[in-house]
Write an enzyme that holds these catalytic residues in place. Structure first.
Site: not given
Ligand code: PBG
Length: 318
Positions: A191, A244
């Site tokens: 991520k 992601k």
């Molecule tokens: C939680 C999380 C996030 C997203 C999914 N799980 C936000 C982040 O890491 O700040 C982002 C999903 C999206 O932008 O649609 N940590």
């Protein structure tokens, strides 16, 4: 071979079907609540009763499943709302499990602390010298507790998105110890620390109150490191991987697909959705074509399934 639609359909290499699409759902307290998220037109925070309606529609459209996020009543340093048996997502899961819709949908619970901590970080904060830092190891205990609690409430799959090191192993042993050995872990292994999560932080009310997430999420410049993160998570017992964001990282998705023979998903994140929606509103892009092209591109790059805020719209077209 491109002359007619029938011909093009015959030689099409990549296909998109509704069951490959997962719809994110943001559950909030209250009843009859459907609170629109201003930076994500068409997406809303839903109270549990409204989330049940959303699930019914998702099932009717043949979607693959739902990815659940929660907005708790209150936040604290220990992210109590994340692992509380009566937390908002746990409550939603128990209600969803009673519905017919849940039989055809895979219910995936996002596992993270950022929506539940008062400071908005994905882990526990510790003071080291003069500096506040997200402490990796102390966060594992709370994350594991969260995963167990969500699985006990009825999640088919738990999906850690926090990016702490060692959390898959910690969750796997906690789940096994709780006799939840059949609950798979879908790890957001790679991520990236992305500006494209901006609108989500409004939707989930999870913007960090200080600093940013660069000390635990990945540097957007690193593809090799992404492969290593995936390898580590698979070694720790992850059954599936979620990449992601999507569109700015198609090369990383392709590299992962070529290297790992496991179910691989991709998350078309909030910023990707909002950016397209904004262009649709201005008449700058054709909505249906641009939406479908963005999704088929993710499939072509190697994703088995796609988490997307377009899930319902795309399924309707399909
Ligand atoms: C939680 C999380 C996030 C997203 C999914 N799980 C936000 C982040 O890491 O700040 C982002 C999903 C999206 O932008 O649609 N940590």
């Amino acid at each position: 071979m491109r002359r007619t639609e029938a011909m093009r359909r015959l030689v099409r290499e990549t296909r998109l079907t509704p069951e490959q699409l997962i719809l994110p759902v943001f559950v909030c307290p209250g009843e009859g609540v459907r609170r629109p998220i201003s930076s994500m037109p068409g997406v809303a925070n839903l109270s549990v009763d409204e989330a049940l309606k959303e699930a019914e529609e998702a099932a009717r459209l043949g979607l693959g499943g739902l990815l659940l996020f929660g907005l708790p009543e209150t936040k604290d340093e220990q992210a109590t709302g994340a692992w509380d048996a009566n937390g908002i997502v746990q409550t939603a899961l128990r209600a969803l499990r009673q519905t017919a819709a849940a039989k055809s949908l895979v219910l995936i619970a996002d596992v993270c602390l950022c929506e539940y901590t008062s400071h908005g970080h994905c882990g526990v904060i510790e003071k080291r010298g003069d500096e506040f830092r997200v402490a990796n190891d102390p966060s594992l205990e709370l994350l594991s507790r969260t995963a167990v609690s969500l699985a006990e409430a009825g999640a088919d799959i738990v999906a850690p998105s926090d990016m702490m090191d060692g959390r898959v192993a910690a969750m796997r042993s906690a789940l096994d110890a709780a006799k939840l050995e059949e609950t798979p872990i879908l790890s957001y292994a790679a991520k990236f620390s992305s500006a494209f999560y901006g609108p989500f932080r409004e939707a989930a009310d999870s913007a960090p109150q200080f600093g940013d997430r660069r000390s635990y999420q990945m540097d957007p410049a690193n593809a090799r490191e992404a492969m290593r993160e995936i390898e580590l998570d698979l070694g720790e017992g992850a059954e599936m991987i979620l990449m992601k964001p999507g569109m700015p990282y198609l090369d990383v998705l392709r590299a992962a697909r070529d290297r790992f023979k496991i179910p691989l998903g991709v998350y078309q994140v909030s910023g990707e959705y909002s950016m397209l929606k904004a262009a649709f509103e201005r008449g700058w892009l054709e909505p249906e074509r641009a939406m479908m092209e963005s999704l088929i591109g993710l499939r072509r790059a190697g994703a088995d399934f796609i988490v997307t805020y377009f899930a319902k719209d795309a399924a309707r077209l399909l």
